[in-house]
Design an enzyme around this catalytic site. Structure first.
Site, PDB file in Angstrom:
ATOM      1  CE  LYS A   1      -3.956   1.986   2.532  1.00  0.00           C
ATOM      2  NZ  LYS A   1      -4.862   1.814   3.689  1.00  0.00           N
TER       3      LYS A   1
ATOM      4  CB  SER B   1      -8.236   3.670   2.782  1.00  0.00           C
ATOM      5  OG  SER B   1      -7.351   3.041   3.712  1.00  0.00           O
TER       6      SER B   1
ATOM      7  CB  SER C   1      -8.500   0.765   5.664  1.00  0.00           C
ATOM      8  OG  SER C   1      -9.206   1.973   5.753  1.00  0.00           O
TER       9      SER C   1
END
Length: 498
Positions: free
Chosen positions: A75, A150, A174
């Site tokens: 990420k 997210s 997330s």
């Protein structure tokens, strides 16, 4: 793409080489990125170089670990030295960190092959990856739908077969929510189990890094590698990390599973409820004792979270002022003008919204009314969980109230977007481990996620229950076909090669 253990066997038996496996992942990325947009940066050169090093070790007769040669995506809010880390924000669009995060250092030492940095909601603030300033990621099961957020890019990359496993961060759901939307496994560990050093902070008392994988075993292997004490992180727990794969047994006799009553009822999609109820029945068939459990303050989690998280974000994001690093407006008239215009241009609408909410909640005259009260509610939620775990080993509930929604459906209504994390937020507030794994599909063919919640540092029990359920079903063996119509959204920027 094969599992970690399958690829490991192929490598040590010299049926395939690490470069071949890495190239396969990179070819898949090149093929699918025009549809998925999972990656902000593709690190092809670095991946092939890391793969060559693994092949050299095998050729020299060295023993390699399970993760050596395994393609992994990171990420893009985890710092990678020499490779840009954007947080999907204009304010950090060209930021190249001078240091490496602890988790990516551990993965590099384990011999993993990093294929790229994945898309996310800007500064991890969002539930659909639509707030990204870089591009909009699509759900591999239906390109018109969101992958969740997210950590949407990390989830879509694993679900689409662009990598074997990936890392995300989870502040209020997330990891688990996008895992649910994309039909894969996503694990949020106990707060402090995994070092946050090098993770760009959103809400420091809630953030936690964790794995995405196609199977529970792969998630257990990856978590075992990144977990552990780190003196660079003051919140890191100094505890012994067990071999989580030892607990992967297909038997739940003697296990007590609590069903959180408050997660069923108004607002829950009937098809999601049907799939989750079916999963609970399966757990009972596997020998688990099922109990209804009440966590009466569970429903207040979302209200407390949207005071605490923005307050911490307001403090953490104050560092992006145009002075030290990141974007800087050059034609400012004075220092205040430079601060104001840099932040106005650098931050997107959702990030600005949360900064303003947090700044207000922390301001004189409102601190006690909002922030302090939210922290008290947080304590009550934690106490509800503590009482529940006196009766059961793990708790289960839906991961999200619905399956993945269409892109744009909730963009104009922030509150409806926030409610998507209704089931996951209380777990972060209490610092508990939680995992989502696929438990069915709705009538539109979109995955449904089952959330399994454990007590503090009881990841072993979460993995055990998840593995037993997974082995008794075939949901994890299903893959998206990626044949949906092309998105009509604006063409995103191409990933930069490094």
């Amino acid at each position: 793409m094969a599992s970690i253990r399958e690829l490991h066997q192929q490598l040590i038996q010299k049926e395939r080489c690490a470069v071949e496996i890495a190239q396969e992942a990179l070819d898949t990325i090149q093929k699918l990125e025009p549809k998925l947009h999972s990656f902000i940066t593709v690190t092809a050169e670095r991946a092939l170089e890391q793969a060559k090093q693994v092949d050299a070790r095998i050729a020299a007769g060295e023993e390699i670990g399970l993760l050596a040669g395994i393609p992994v995506a990171i990420k893009d809010n985890l710092c990678t030295q020499g490779i840009r880390t954007t947080c999907a924000s204009h304010i950090l669009e060209n930021f190249i960190p001078p240091y490496e995060s602890t988790v990516t250092t551990k993965l590099a030492e384990a011999g993993t092959v990093m294929v790229g940095k994945t898309n996310l909601d800007e500064f991890a603030m969002g539930g659909s990856t639509e707030t990204s300033a870089i591009q909009q990621t699509a759900n591999p099961w239906d390109l018109k739908r969101v992958p969740g957020g997210s950590s949407g890019g990390s989830a879509a990359a694993v679900a689409g077969g662009e990598c074997v496993v990936s890392l995300g961060s989870d502040t209020g759901g997330s990891i688990r929510q996008p895992a649910s939307f994309c039909g894969i496994v996503g694990m949020k560990p106990t707060y402090g189990l995994v070092s946050r050093y090098g993770l760009v902070a959103f809400a420091s008392s809630l953030d936690q890094i964790g794995p995405f994988a196609r199977t529970v075993e792969d998630a257990a292997i990856l978590l075992g590698e990144i977990a552990g004490h780190d003196p660079k992180d003051s919140t890191s727990l100094n505890v012994e990390i067990p071999d989580y794969t030892r607990y992967l047994v297909p038997d739940l006799k003697g296990k007590k599973v609590g069903v959180i009553q408050e997660t069923f009822g108004e607002g829950l999609d009937p098809e999601v409820e049907k799939a989750v109820r079916g999963a609970i029945a399966q757990l009972k068939d596997l020998g688990a004792e099922i109990q209804e459990i009440s966590c009466p303050r569970f429903r207040y989690g979302i209200a407390a979270y949207y005071i605490i998280a923005p307050s911490e974000a307001s403090a953490n994001l104050a560092r992006y002022d145009g002075v030290k690093y990141g974007m800087r407006i050059e034609d400012a008239e004075n220092l205040i003008d430079m601060y104001t215009r840099t932040r106005a241009r650098g931050f997107g609408p959702e990030v600005k919204r949360r900064i303003m909410i947090g700044t207000y909640a922390l301001s004189a005259g409102y601190y006690d009314a909002y922030y302090l009260k939210a922290q008290k509610v947080r304590t009550l939620i934690k106490q509800d969980f503590e009482k529940a775990f006196e009766k059961v080993d793990v708790l289960v509930c839906p991961t999200a109230p619905t399956t993945a929604f269409k892109a744009g459906d909730k963009s104009a209504d922030p509150l409806s977007m926030y409610l998507v994390d209704l089931m996951t937020i209380p777990v972060n507030l209490a610092g508990l481990p939680g995992m989502s794994l696929p438990c069915g599909f709705d009538s539109s063919g979109m995955p449904v996620g089952l959330q399994i919640i454990g007590n503090v540092l009881r990841e072993d029990q979460v993995f055990q229950v998840g593995y037993a359920y997974e082995q008794a079903t075939d949901w994890h063996r299903r893959s998206p076909k990626l044949k949906s119509p092309k998105l009509k959204s604006p063409k995103p920027k191409s990933p930069k090669l490094k």
